[in-house]
Design a protein around this motif. Structure first.
Motif, PDB file in Angstrom:
ATOM      1  N   PRO A 155      19.932  19.227  99.794  1.00 41.71           N
ATOM      2  CA  PRO A 155      20.172  20.581 100.298  1.00 41.71           C
ATOM      3  C   PRO A 155      20.860  21.450  99.248  1.00 41.71           C
ATOM      4  O   PRO A 155      21.370  20.933  98.247  1.00 41.71           O
ATOM      5  CB  PRO A 155      21.090  20.338 101.501  1.00 41.71           C
ATOM      6  CG  PRO A 155      21.841  19.098 101.136  1.00 41.71           C
ATOM      7  CD  PRO A 155      20.854  18.244 100.387  1.00 41.71           C
ATOM      8  N   PRO A 156      20.904  22.766  99.442  1.00 41.96           N
ATOM      9  CA  PRO A 156      21.679  23.623  98.538  1.00 41.96           C
ATOM     10  C   PRO A 156      23.169  23.265  98.609  1.00 41.96           C
ATOM     11  O   PRO A 156      23.629  22.645  99.573  1.00 41.96           O
ATOM     12  CB  PRO A 156      21.435  25.036  99.081  1.00 41.96           C
ATOM     13  CG  PRO A 156      20.232  24.921  99.954  1.00 41.96           C
ATOM     14  CD  PRO A 156      20.228  23.538 100.506  1.00 41.96           C
ATOM     15  N   PRO A 170      31.977  21.637  89.984  1.00 41.84           N
ATOM     16  CA  PRO A 170      31.602  22.042  91.348  1.00 41.84           C
ATOM     17  C   PRO A 170      31.819  23.529  91.618  1.00 41.84           C
ATOM     18  O   PRO A 170      31.042  24.145  92.358  1.00 41.84           O
ATOM     19  CB  PRO A 170      32.508  21.177  92.236  1.00 41.84           C
ATOM     20  CG  PRO A 170      32.854  20.004  91.393  1.00 41.84           C
ATOM     21  CD  PRO A 170      32.951  20.527  89.999  1.00 41.84           C
ATOM     22  N   GLN A 171      32.843  24.102  91.029  1.00 41.90           N
ATOM     23  CA  GLN A 171      33.106  25.534  91.221  1.00 41.90           C
ATOM     24  C   GLN A 171      31.991  26.367  90.604  1.00 41.90           C
ATOM     25  O   GLN A 171      31.496  27.328  91.225  1.00 41.90           O
ATOM     26  CB  GLN A 171      34.452  25.887  90.609  1.00 41.90           C
ATOM     27  CG  GLN A 171      35.628  25.180  91.281  1.00 41.90           C
ATOM     28  CD  GLN A 171      36.893  25.193  90.432  1.00 41.90           C
ATOM     29  OE1 GLN A 171      36.892  25.692  89.312  1.00 41.90           O
ATOM     30  NE2 GLN A 171      37.968  24.639  90.974  1.00 41.90           N
ATOM     31  N   ALA A 197      29.836  16.565  99.216  1.00 43.69           N
ATOM     32  CA  ALA A 197      29.537  15.373 100.010  1.00 43.69           C
ATOM     33  C   ALA A 197      28.157  15.492 100.639  1.00 43.69           C
ATOM     34  O   ALA A 197      27.408  14.518 100.739  1.00 43.69           O
ATOM     35  CB  ALA A 197      30.605  15.189 101.088  1.00 43.69           C
ATOM     36  N   ARG A 198      27.804  16.689 101.049  1.00 40.93           N
ATOM     37  CA  ARG A 198      26.484  16.940 101.631  1.00 40.93           C
ATOM     38  C   ARG A 198      25.424  17.099 100.550  1.00 40.93           C
ATOM     39  O   ARG A 198      24.316  16.558 100.649  1.00 40.93           O
ATOM     40  CB  ARG A 198      26.547  18.199 102.502  1.00 40.93           C
ATOM     41  CG  ARG A 198      25.264  18.522 103.246  1.00 40.93           C
ATOM     42  CD  ARG A 198      25.407  19.805 104.031  1.00 40.93           C
ATOM     43  NE  ARG A 198      25.459  20.984 103.166  1.00 40.93           N
ATOM     44  CZ  ARG A 198      24.733  22.081 103.358  1.00 40.93           C
ATOM     45  NH1 ARG A 198      23.890  22.150 104.375  1.00 40.93           N
ATOM     46  NH2 ARG A 198      24.853  23.111 102.552  1.00 40.93           N
ATOM     47  N   TYR A 199      25.729  17.836  99.503  1.00 41.07           N
ATOM     48  CA  TYR A 199      24.783  18.139  98.438  1.00 41.07           C
ATOM     49  C   TYR A 199      24.363  16.881  97.680  1.00 41.07           C
ATOM     50  O   TYR A 199      23.192  16.694  97.350  1.00 41.07           O
ATOM     51  CB  TYR A 199      25.421  19.148  97.485  1.00 41.07           C
ATOM     52  CG  TYR A 199      24.656  19.453  96.226  1.00 41.07           C
ATOM     53  CD1 TYR A 199      23.370  19.974  96.271  1.00 41.07           C
ATOM     54  CD2 TYR A 199      25.231  19.238  94.972  1.00 41.07           C
ATOM     55  CE1 TYR A 199      22.673  20.267  95.115  1.00 41.07           C
ATOM     56  CE2 TYR A 199      24.540  19.536  93.808  1.00 41.07           C
ATOM     57  CZ  TYR A 199      23.261  20.044  93.876  1.00 41.07           C
ATOM     58  OH  TYR A 199      22.573  20.330  92.726  1.00 41.07           O
ATOM     59  N   CYS A 224      35.012   9.867  94.754  1.00 43.34           N
ATOM     60  CA  CYS A 224      35.238  11.236  94.300  1.00 43.34           C
ATOM     61  C   CYS A 224      34.124  12.149  94.822  1.00 43.34           C
ATOM     62  O   CYS A 224      33.254  11.728  95.580  1.00 43.34           O
ATOM     63  CB  CYS A 224      35.292  11.285  92.772  1.00 43.34           C
ATOM     64  SG  CYS A 224      33.695  10.945  91.984  1.00 43.34           S
ATOM     65  N   GLY A 225      34.122  13.386  94.395  1.00 40.61           N
ATOM     66  CA  GLY A 225      33.110  14.342  94.843  1.00 40.61           C
ATOM     67  C   GLY A 225      31.737  14.135  94.248  1.00 40.61           C
ATOM     68  O   GLY A 225      30.785  14.805  94.640  1.00 40.61           O
TER      69      GLY A 225
END
Length: 407
Positions: free
Chosen positions: A177-178, A208-209, A273-275, A353-354
């Motif tokens: 997903p986006p 991530p930012q 986490a979703r991406y 981690c992310g």
């Protein structure tokens, strides 16, 4: 950040036996001498990564690997490294050496690739050396169960056809997903809370930012970037309420206090986490935090290596919060980079981690390993929101994940 990060590129890995022509093929694909080429078998000892563009796919990573038939104790380690590359491979190129053709090594590797549902492109390398009467690509196609393209890194034969085959066989769903764009309508405003501290590289924002800002722009929305001390004032100066506030996980409490209750609030780590993986699995893992008791084992996994700060999130803060929750001392182990244990049965919880430096397939692999081992797994952002009691609010944009939390 000037280039697409490795974790956001399609991963194409080249597999085959020693001296099959893998490195020469990569040099021909990239038009660069990036892989060491030699007639001595076993020249490639560790995976080699090269970022490039293949239109219309866009940014990709080409991975050269050690031969799957390497021998000896050291060779066995190299083969294991090669097989680990499959955990992050979106598309596999299987290289067949014409002199010996297809052996048990190719059959075993192809079966493993198919088991993982990874698309395969098979090539017969060194086609310029094929002699009359020798088995050709057509015969190997029937044997391996995949179309086999004859190619020659020396003459360039078949290289453009190989690129077209890669484009044709690339999976459609490798990106996931986006980051945030599907949560926004054109013209919406997203406010990003970005602390500037010792962990922030001078003159740069963390990955991530940057990716979140780009995704906001790609979806025709507005991005307002502020430090944590400026959030309240920035919200007051906006003409209308923003659609969402996204904060660094370590500033969750302050951001929650400054953000109106009717405005979505989440974190970069929860977005990733979703991406990069499966938010629902990580939310389910958060519920295991309350079950920790003194003496339990916790694995903390980071997808990269970085300079440790005095109050490092993975080495200091998260262990402190988990000890407080468990009411006593816990046993912690840490892994970083490409290392991820296979045997996880001894752990009571995994904290990841992310995953900004991992691609989606590798993170999904890690989640599946945790599930198969029966060990709950959570990531930094979900954990931080959970232990501070604001995860329900942070999951408001994600109803299915919120449902799992409430069950």
């Amino acid at each position: 950040m000037q280039d697409t990060p490795r974790g956001a590129r399609l991963h194409i890995a080249i597999f085959g036996r020693r001296n099959a022509g893998k490195s020469s093929l990569i040099n021909a694909l990239t038009n660069q001498d990036i892989a060491l080429v030699s007639d001595v078998p076993g020249t490639t000892t560790d995976p080699v990564y090269k970022a490039m563009e293949i239109l219309p796919l866009g940014p990709v990573v080409i991975i050269d690997t050690a031969g799957i038939d390497d021998v000896g104790d050291l060779g066995a380690l190299r083969v294991e490294r090669t097989r680990q590359v499959l955990n992050k491979t979106d598309l596999a190129v299987l290289v067949i050496e014409p002199e010996t053709g297809i052996t048990a090594y190719e059959h075993e590797l192809a079966a493993d690739i198919r088991k993982r549902s990874i698309p395969i492109v098979a090539v017969a390398a060194k086609s310029d050396l094929v002699t009359p009467g020798q088995v050709t690509a057509a015969g190997w196609s029937a044997e391996i169960g995949e179309p086999v393209l004859p190619v020659s890194a020396k003459t360039g034969q078949g290289i453009e056809e190989l690129k077209r085959a890669i484009i044709k066989n690339a999976p459609d769903n490798w990106e996931g997903p986006p980051v945030i764009g599907d949560l926004l309508n054109p013209g919406d405003t997203a406010v990003l809370v970005v602390p500037i501290d010792l962990a922030a590289p001078k003159g740069r924002l963390i990955l991530p930012q940057v990716q979140t800002i780009r995704d906001i722009l790609d979806h025709d929305a507005y991005s307002v970037v502020v430090k944590e001390r400026e959030l309240r004032e920035a919200l007051a100066n906006l003409r209308g309420k923003p659609r969402i506030v996204v904060t660094d996980s370590q500033e969750f409490l302050k951001a929650a206090a400054d953000t109106p209750d009717d405005v979505w609030l989440t974190s970069f780590s929860i977005l990733f986490a979703r991406y990069k993986g499966d938010l629902e699995t990580l939310v389910a893992g958060a519920k295991a935090i309350d079950k920790l008791k003194p003496g339990d084992k916790v694995l903390i996994a980071e997808g990269c290596t970085h300079h440790r700060q005095a109050d490092d999130i993975g080495r200091v803060k998260i262990p402190r919060w988990l000890r407080q929750t468990a009411g006593g001392e816990l046993s912690f182990e840490w892994v970083s980079g490409g290392d991820f244990p296979r045997n996880l049965n001894s752990f009571n919880l995994i904290v990841h981690c992310g995953a900004c430096m991992l691609n989606r397939r590798e993170m999904l692999h890690r989640l599946s390993v945790a599930r198969e081992s029966g060990v709950p797994i959570v990531n930094y952002g979900v954990l931080i929101a959970y232990v501070h009691g604001i995860l329900p609010r942070a999951l408001a944009p994600f109803p299915s994940a919120r449902l799992i939390l409430d069950e």
